[in-house]
Design a protein around this motif. Structure first.
Motif, PDB file in Angstrom:
ATOM      1  N   PHE A 137       0.834  -1.205   0.000  1.00  0.00           N
ATOM      2  CA  PHE A 137       0.000   0.000   0.000  1.00  0.00           C
ATOM      3  C   PHE A 137       0.868   1.255   0.000  1.00  0.00           C
ATOM      4  CE2 PHE A 137      -2.058   3.401   2.380  1.00  0.00           C
ATOM      5  CZ  PHE A 137      -3.314   3.484   1.807  1.00  0.00           C
ATOM      6  N   ASP A 138       1.842   1.305   0.901  1.00  0.00           N
ATOM      7  CA  ASP A 138       2.702   2.487   0.993  1.00  0.00           C
ATOM      8  C   ASP A 138       3.586   2.624  -0.238  1.00  0.00           C
ATOM      9  OD1 ASP A 138       4.097   4.594   2.965  1.00  0.00           O
ATOM     10  OD2 ASP A 138       5.669   3.477   1.904  1.00  0.00           O
ATOM     11  N   ARG A 139       4.171   1.522  -0.683  1.00  0.00           N
ATOM     12  CA  ARG A 139       5.132   1.607  -1.790  1.00  0.00           C
ATOM     13  C   ARG A 139       4.457   1.887  -3.131  1.00  0.00           C
ATOM     14  NH1 ARG A 139       7.153   1.313   2.937  1.00  0.00           N
ATOM     15  NH2 ARG A 139       9.294   0.532   3.175  1.00  0.00           N
ATOM     16  N   THR A 140       3.204   1.471  -3.312  1.00  0.00           N
ATOM     17  CA  THR A 140       2.514   1.836  -4.557  1.00  0.00           C
ATOM     18  C   THR A 140       2.121   3.311  -4.556  1.00  0.00           C
ATOM     19  OG1 THR A 140       0.432   0.983  -3.617  1.00  0.00           O
ATOM     20  CG2 THR A 140       1.650  -0.462  -5.128  1.00  0.00           C
ATOM     21  N   ARG A 141       1.871   3.865  -3.388  1.00  0.00           N
ATOM     22  CA  ARG A 141       1.629   5.318  -3.307  1.00  0.00           C
ATOM     23  C   ARG A 141       2.891   6.067  -3.738  1.00  0.00           C
ATOM     24  NH1 ARG A 141      -1.216   7.776   1.903  1.00  0.00           N
ATOM     25  NH2 ARG A 141      -1.445   9.479   0.391  1.00  0.00           N
ATOM     26  N   SER A 142       4.041   5.545  -3.364  1.00  0.00           N
ATOM     27  CA  SER A 142       5.303   6.164  -3.767  1.00  0.00           C
ATOM     28  C   SER A 142       5.508   6.073  -5.278  1.00  0.00           C
ATOM     29  CB  SER A 142       6.464   5.487  -3.040  1.00  0.00           C
ATOM     30  OG  SER A 142       7.703   6.024  -3.454  1.00  0.00           O
ATOM     31  N   ILE A 143       5.089   4.963  -5.875  1.00  0.00           N
ATOM     32  CA  ILE A 143       5.165   4.826  -7.335  1.00  0.00           C
ATOM     33  C   ILE A 143       4.297   5.885  -8.001  1.00  0.00           C
ATOM     34  CG2 ILE A 143       4.475   3.354  -9.281  1.00  0.00           C
ATOM     35  CD1 ILE A 143       5.423   0.954  -7.682  1.00  0.00           C
TER      36      ILE A 143
END
Length: 382
Positions: free
Chosen positions: A137-143
């Motif tokens: 969830f967090d890392r796809t927001r960063s993408i």
């Protein structure tokens, strides 16, 4: 990405509502050209990322020092050591466009590799799903943040956003089977980001619109908006469906996927549970089914309530018939009736029946058990 050709259609935009969750927006502030004083406010310069790994080296070193590594990022379980193959850039809530450096931003090929890696963790059995979800969830927001910083909106970017939407949809389904105090806020945040990701995806569809084309998966992803808004009291923000439908092109309106959700919407609002369940079983895609599951439970509970209230008291309703109507296993129907506060009995012929006109019916509590939908074509969903 492949596209499919269709008849003439207008280029009207859709998916952008007046509310916060479905408003046209960027994930991060855009960096303006300082040499454009007094010029066109839309003349914006964007960074071209040069970071060649999933996580900028500077960030990785800082997080190693601060012991700020997720369990998936730790080299041999060491909370102070990671590697370029494990560390993934975190989402930054306080990001200022003026402070962004090209070396901290990942270009599109690296973002594609990063997303592929993240999605490969979805089926991990080493950790509870909520732990897996929280990391992805967090890392796809960063993408999404890196895509927005660079103003990327090509067909390859469309594929990335579609994959991120899939992640949120799958998480929506799987989180329902999780327990714990953190699940409710986690579910809320997931729905919030699903809405925002869909909005950006719809905007990119429209920005790349060409005459006589819709994207290969566009109709299916547009249909998810309708499924999220079947119940007007669901809390999912966005434009009312009556307004939203008017903004779609005629080609999208006539698509197989949109015809399916329109039929489902009609059955839902008319309380036609038989049509709703049969249509879902015979036509839903995997993503559509995941979104529809809460509505399937709702329609089944509604059916049980109707039968309990309407049927003749002296003629208990056979559970075998109810299981056929609800497309459920008979033992699952027993469980559902009990969740609704109703008693099940065995008649003189040895048949299990539902005595009607019971006064203690209540709707199942939120998060009640999912039951299989008998007749659904599993191969079609995979």
């Amino acid at each position: 990405m492949n596209r499919r050709s269709h008849g003439s259609s207008s280029s009207t935009r859709s998916g952008g509502g007046a509310s916060d969750s479905f408003r046209r927006r960027s994930d991060v502030p855009r960096k303006r050209n300082n040499d454009n004083k007094g010029g066109d406010p839309d003349d914006v310069s964007f960074i071209v990322g040069t970071c060649s790994s999933m996580c900028p080296e500077r960030e990785r070193a800082t997080r190693e020092r601060l012991r700020d590594l997720a369990v998936f990022e730790r080299l041999y379980g060491n909370p102070t050591k990671s590697s370029t193959d494990l560390a993934v850039k975190k989402f930054c809530r306080t990001l200022s466009a003026a402070d962004v450096q090209a070396s901290d931003v990942r270009p599109l090929p690296v973002l594609e590799e990063t997303l592929t890696y993240l999605l490969s963790l979805l089926d991990s059995r080493e950790h509870p799903f909520e732990v897996v979800h929280d990391f992805i969830f967090d890392r796809t927001r960063s993408i999404r943040q890196d895509l927005s910083i660079q103003n990327l909106a090509s067909e390859r970017v469309i594929h990335l956003y579609e994959e991120i939407v899939k992640f949120h949809v799958i998480s929506r389904q799987r989180l329902q089977s999780c327990s714990g105090a953190s699940i409710s806020p986690m579910h809320h945040l997931n729905m919030e980001q699903l809405a925002k990701t869909l909005t950006t995806l719809y905007n990119i569809y429209d920005a790349n619109r060409k005459p006589d084309y819709i994207y290969e998966n566009e109709a299916e992803f547009r249909s998810l908006y309708v499924l999220l808004h079947l119940n007007t009291s669901s809390g999912v923000m966005g434009e009312p469906l009556s307004l939203w439908f008017r903004q779609l092109t005629s080609t999208l309106i006539k698509s197989k996927e949109m015809c399916f959700v329109r039929n489902l919407l009609r059955a839902y609002r008319n309380g036609n549970y038989k049509s709703f369940l049969r249509t879902t079983a015979s036509e839903a895609t995997y993503l559509q089914y995941c979104i529809s599951e809460p509505h399937i439970r709702e329609m089944r509970a509604f059916a049980v309530e109707c039968i309990n209230n309407v049927c003749y008291k002296l003629q208990p309703y056979p559970l075998v018939r109810l299981s056929q109507n609800l497309m459920m296993k008979e033992k699952d129907v027993e469980s559902l009736c009990q969740e609704c506060g109703l008693e099940i009995r065995t008649d003189s012929d040895g048949c299990i029946v539902l005595p009607t006109k019971q006064t203690n019916f209540h709707s199942p509590k939120e998060g009640f058990k999912n039951y299989d939908l008998i007749g659904i074509e599993i191969e079609r969903l995979l």
